[in-house]
Motif scaffolding. Sequence first.
Motif, PDB file in Angstrom:
ATOM      1  N   ARG A  41      47.580  12.612  75.924  1.00 20.84           N
ATOM      2  CA  ARG A  41      46.349  13.081  76.150  1.00 20.84           C
ATOM      3  C   ARG A  41      45.684  13.246  74.586  1.00 20.84           C
ATOM      4  O   ARG A  41      46.226  13.506  73.787  1.00 20.84           O
ATOM      5  CB  ARG A  41      46.234  14.608  76.827  1.00 20.84           C
TER       6      ARG A  41
ATOM      7  N   ASP B 277      54.051  15.041  78.259  1.00 18.18           N
ATOM      8  CA  ASP B 277      55.350  14.947  78.869  1.00 18.18           C
ATOM      9  C   ASP B 277      56.141  13.574  78.523  1.00 18.18           C
ATOM     10  O   ASP B 277      55.616  12.710  78.108  1.00 18.18           O
ATOM     11  CB  ASP B 277      55.260  14.869  80.429  1.00 18.18           C
TER      12      ASP B 277
ATOM     13  N   LYS C 280      59.549   7.176  79.502  1.00 16.89           N
ATOM     14  CA  LYS C 280      58.078   7.110  79.930  1.00 16.89           C
ATOM     15  C   LYS C 280      57.686   8.323  79.088  1.00 16.89           C
ATOM     16  O   LYS C 280      57.962   9.615  78.996  1.00 16.89           O
ATOM     17  CB  LYS C 280      58.053   7.371  81.374  1.00 16.89           C
ATOM     18  N   SER C 281      56.176   8.325  78.976  1.00 11.71           N
ATOM     19  CA  SER C 281      55.401   9.497  78.420  1.00 11.71           C
ATOM     20  C   SER C 281      53.760   9.470  79.049  1.00 11.71           C
ATOM     21  O   SER C 281      53.443   8.481  79.329  1.00 11.71           O
ATOM     22  CB  SER C 281      55.283   9.503  76.843  1.00 11.71           C
ATOM     23  N   ARG C 282      53.486  10.822  79.036  1.00 12.65           N
ATOM     24  CA  ARG C 282      51.912  11.007  79.120  1.00 12.65           C
ATOM     25  C   ARG C 282      51.329  11.653  77.848  1.00 12.65           C
ATOM     26  O   ARG C 282      51.738  12.538  77.538  1.00 12.65           O
ATOM     27  CB  ARG C 282      51.743  11.831  80.385  1.00 12.65           C
TER      28      ARG C 282
ATOM     29  N   LEU D 155      49.704   6.676  80.198  1.00 15.56           N
ATOM     30  CA  LEU D 155      51.068   6.621  80.630  1.00 15.56           C
ATOM     31  C   LEU D 155      51.976   5.450  79.968  1.00 15.56           C
ATOM     32  O   LEU D 155      51.249   4.150  79.967  1.00 15.56           O
ATOM     33  CB  LEU D 155      51.286   6.278  82.225  1.00 15.56           C
ATOM     34  N   CYS D 156      52.795   5.713  79.279  1.00  6.78           N
ATOM     35  CA  CYS D 156      53.365   4.755  78.274  1.00  6.78           C
ATOM     36  C   CYS D 156      54.769   4.562  78.692  1.00  6.78           C
ATOM     37  O   CYS D 156      55.366   5.520  79.494  1.00  6.78           O
ATOM     38  CB  CYS D 156      53.716   5.302  76.847  1.00  6.78           C
ATOM     39  N   SER D 157      55.347   3.332  78.828  1.00  7.05           N
ATOM     40  CA  SER D 157      56.889   2.994  79.362  1.00  7.05           C
ATOM     41  C   SER D 157      57.409   2.063  78.360  1.00  7.05           C
ATOM     42  O   SER D 157      56.927   0.924  78.155  1.00  7.05           O
ATOM     43  CB  SER D 157      56.732   2.472  80.800  1.00  7.05           C
TER      44      SER D 157
ATOM     45  N   ARG E 293      43.555  10.163  78.863  1.00  5.22           N
ATOM     46  CA  ARG E 293      45.120   9.997  79.274  1.00  5.22           C
ATOM     47  C   ARG E 293      45.663   8.681  79.515  1.00  5.22           C
ATOM     48  O   ARG E 293      45.116   7.897  80.051  1.00  5.22           O
ATOM     49  CB  ARG E 293      45.376  11.076  80.124  1.00  5.22           C
TER      50      ARG E 293
END
Length: 418
Positions: free
Chosen positions: A307, A280, A303-305, A351-353, A349
């Motif tokens: 995996r 995402d 932002k991104s998710r 989370l990036c920002s 997993r």
Amino acid sequence: MLQVTNLGKAYRKYHSELNRIASWFGLPTKSVSEQWVLREISFSVAPGEAVGIVGQNGAGKSTLLKLITGTQKPSIGSVTVNGRTSAILELGMGFNPELTGRQNACHAAGLMGFNRREIEHMLPMVEEFADIGEYFDQPVNIYSSGMQMRVAFALATSFKPQLLIVDEALSVGDAAFQRQCFRRLEEYLNEGMSLLLVSHDIESVKKICSKALFINQGLNQGFGEAKEICEEYERYLFGNKNYQEDSSETSLKKDASLLDSSLVVTNELSYGDGRAVIEDVWLECENKKRVNVIGTGSVFYIKSRIRFNALVENPKIAFLIKTTEGISIYGTDTKNLKEQGGSYKAKDRILCSFRVSNHLADGTYFLNFGVKDFNSQDSLFIHRRVDVLMFRIQTSRDLNYSGLVNLNATFSMQPDLL
């Protein structure tokens, strides 16, 4: 300068050519079928005003211009033009391919009503502006499309019309000549010429035109301030095709950080080697709410998710912001930002920002997002999503700059003591 009232055009089929001819003289006859390509189009162009016409291919824009210039007759409605009109419609329209550019210019100017002395006076100006050298005395059938546009635009504008009509001709040719054409348009508009411009270049319409007309499937979808109409067209073009103006639009214009559900990407491209998947990607404002309408001068977060499906050492996370024309505006990655990626195994997993200070101008933009192998010499993408989302930058109406970005310029002045 121009008044279009309840204009419509239908193409009809008749049982015979006799019935068709009878219809020309107003005799009672019935058509087998009819297809309306334009209906209920009304707008006006004041002296010195520039009006843009936007819409998808097949919407009826070119048909409208042909009705205005008189090359086709309307089925209903009326067109009133008060002043000398010059038009560039289909590229090369009216040129005899066997004649030279000079001969075509002379013949076209004669058809426009100019006498021999006026033509001889203006011809050097046409030749100088077209700037095609010796080709001006060569047959048009050996011209490139860009050379045809140069002669057509030079001819249409060298006689300084009171109303100039241009249909997508400026999309042909090199960038330097396009800029030369726009400079001439700006000069003539300042001198009181009126302009009717059909273009798919929304930013050009916003920059040159004060008003715009949005035609959708032959109908008048909106006529008004160029910025508002172009934004409405972009929402239709890139978002929900069933979009209609409603009360939610009022709140959208009042709030600089909102989520507009009509901004939906329909042609995303995704590829990679499968070791990771970008599940995402979204934008957030500072209050951590998802947005895709952002005010200039504000801060937002990309932002991104992600995996992981296999072991990846030090992944490089990257993004790129582009215009609707595909021009890269800004991009960076964690390597350039001196950020270490870490080590991740299958099923992990993250989370990036990215924090971004927004200095973009009004308009619609697209985002690319990717994960690269930090240790790979080829810098291959583990996963990349091209045009993963779109967002709109929205500012107040009183802009104090032009272009794609706001560099926040300041000014100072003092006496020169030398």
